[in-house]
Design a protein around this motif. Sequence first.
Motif, PDB file in Angstrom:
ATOM      1  N   LEU A  75     -20.431  99.976  24.296  1.00  0.00           N
ATOM      2  CA  LEU A  75     -21.814  99.502  24.364  1.00  0.00           C
ATOM      3  C   LEU A  75     -21.851  98.108  24.986  1.00  0.00           C
ATOM      4  CD1 LEU A  75     -22.909 100.700  20.821  1.00  0.00           C
ATOM      5  CD2 LEU A  75     -23.360 101.830  23.011  1.00  0.00           C
ATOM      6  N   SER A  76     -22.930  97.798  25.677  1.00  0.00           N
ATOM      7  CA  SER A  76     -22.987  96.538  26.422  1.00  0.00           C
ATOM      8  C   SER A  76     -23.648  95.398  25.660  1.00  0.00           C
ATOM      9  CB  SER A  76     -23.727  96.748  27.744  1.00  0.00           C
ATOM     10  OG  SER A  76     -25.055  97.180  27.496  1.00  0.00           O
ATOM     11  N   ALA A  77     -24.455  95.713  24.648  1.00  0.00           N
ATOM     12  CA  ALA A  77     -25.197  94.668  23.945  1.00  0.00           C
ATOM     13  C   ALA A  77     -25.551  95.132  22.543  1.00  0.00           C
ATOM     14  CB  ALA A  77     -26.473  94.307  24.713  1.00  0.00           C
ATOM     15  N   MET A  78     -26.007  94.163  21.746  1.00  0.00           N
ATOM     16  CA  MET A  78     -26.558  94.460  20.430  1.00  0.00           C
ATOM     17  C   MET A  78     -27.868  93.702  20.314  1.00  0.00           C
ATOM     18  SD  MET A  78     -23.871  92.224  18.151  1.00  0.00           S
ATOM     19  CE  MET A  78     -22.471  92.361  19.256  1.00  0.00           C
ATOM     20  N   TYR A  79     -28.770  94.252  19.522  1.00  0.00           N
ATOM     21  CA  TYR A  79     -30.040  93.559  19.323  1.00  0.00           C
ATOM     22  C   TYR A  79     -30.536  93.812  17.918  1.00  0.00           C
ATOM     23  CZ  TYR A  79     -32.972  97.764  19.843  1.00  0.00           C
ATOM     24  OH  TYR A  79     -33.582  98.971  19.679  1.00  0.00           O
ATOM     25  N   LEU A  80     -31.522  93.013  17.529  1.00  0.00           N
ATOM     26  CA  LEU A  80     -32.079  93.095  16.186  1.00  0.00           C
ATOM     27  C   LEU A  80     -33.478  92.526  16.197  1.00  0.00           C
ATOM     28  CD1 LEU A  80     -31.869  89.891  15.232  1.00  0.00           C
ATOM     29  CD2 LEU A  80     -29.504  90.523  14.839  1.00  0.00           C
ATOM     30  N   THR A  81     -34.171  92.736  15.089  1.00  0.00           N
ATOM     31  CA  THR A  81     -35.457  92.090  14.885  1.00  0.00           C
ATOM     32  C   THR A  81     -35.308  91.149  13.703  1.00  0.00           C
ATOM     33  OG1 THR A  81     -36.261  93.858  13.437  1.00  0.00           O
ATOM     34  CG2 THR A  81     -36.782  94.048  15.784  1.00  0.00           C
ATOM     35  N   VAL A  82     -35.999  90.029  13.759  1.00  0.00           N
ATOM     36  CA  VAL A  82     -35.961  89.056  12.671  1.00  0.00           C
ATOM     37  C   VAL A  82     -37.360  88.488  12.491  1.00  0.00           C
ATOM     38  CG1 VAL A  82     -35.184  87.181  14.196  1.00  0.00           C
ATOM     39  CG2 VAL A  82     -34.791  87.007  11.733  1.00  0.00           C
ATOM     40  N   ASN A  83     -37.786  88.393  11.253  1.00  0.00           N
ATOM     41  CA  ASN A  83     -39.096  87.829  10.951  1.00  0.00           C
ATOM     42  C   ASN A  83     -39.169  86.405  11.494  1.00  0.00           C
ATOM     43  OD1 ASN A  83     -40.958  86.157   9.135  1.00  0.00           O
ATOM     44  ND2 ASN A  83     -41.521  88.256   8.593  1.00  0.00           N
ATOM     45  N   LYS A  84     -40.257  86.095  12.183  1.00  0.00           N
ATOM     46  CA  LYS A  84     -40.415  84.775  12.797  1.00  0.00           C
ATOM     47  C   LYS A  84     -40.357  83.645  11.776  1.00  0.00           C
ATOM     48  CE  LYS A  84     -43.318  86.555  16.511  1.00  0.00           C
ATOM     49  NZ  LYS A  84     -44.723  86.662  16.958  1.00  0.00           N
ATOM     50  N   HIS A  85     -40.682  83.921  10.531  1.00  0.00           N
ATOM     51  CA  HIS A  85     -40.704  82.887   9.489  1.00  0.00           C
ATOM     52  C   HIS A  85     -39.413  82.846   8.673  1.00  0.00           C
ATOM     53  CE1 HIS A  85     -44.854  82.359  10.571  1.00  0.00           C
ATOM     54  NE2 HIS A  85     -45.020  83.659  10.445  1.00  0.00           N
TER      55      HIS A  85
END
Length: 171
Positions: A121-131
């Motif tokens: 795989l070339s990358a990893m990503y995620l979501t994170v609460n802005k606060h």
Amino acid sequence: MTTARFTPVVTADDQATLARMASDIWHEYWPAIIGEAQTDYMVSHFQSLQAIQTDMADNGYEYWFIEDANGTALGYTGGHAEAETNRFFISKIYLAAHARGKHLCSQTIRFYDELCRERGLSAMYLTVNKHNELGVRAYQGNDFRVTECVVTDIGNGFVMDDYIMERPVSA
């Protein structure tokens, strides 16, 4: 520094333990950021035993306990590979209160880096609460960059107000 090991969640007992841990961690950490009502809603819809079982059975998710050298669970992590984007989506990295600030997030990112390399795989990503300032700082410190800001309606009048952050896999 605590050295982490990553133990796969495999059995029904593992899944039940994970769901209990998720509820404990979420109810300790998130009410100050998103409130008690949204925390309860998100635990029941995204961190419950049923949600974990569905993620694993139907959506290709894998989960791991984050443990110390003695096998004591300090938190959990999970996500899934996305063949269509050649990335790994890190859906969850959650640590118990006593385990935060010990570089376990960095070790978890290194775990995913190796997993991604092994799987091509070339990358990893995620979501994170802005606060979630602690989370945002931890991910930025591990070379994640904000690629998008999103507000997602999750039902019952609640939204997730997140950054999408991505990082290439190390060579």
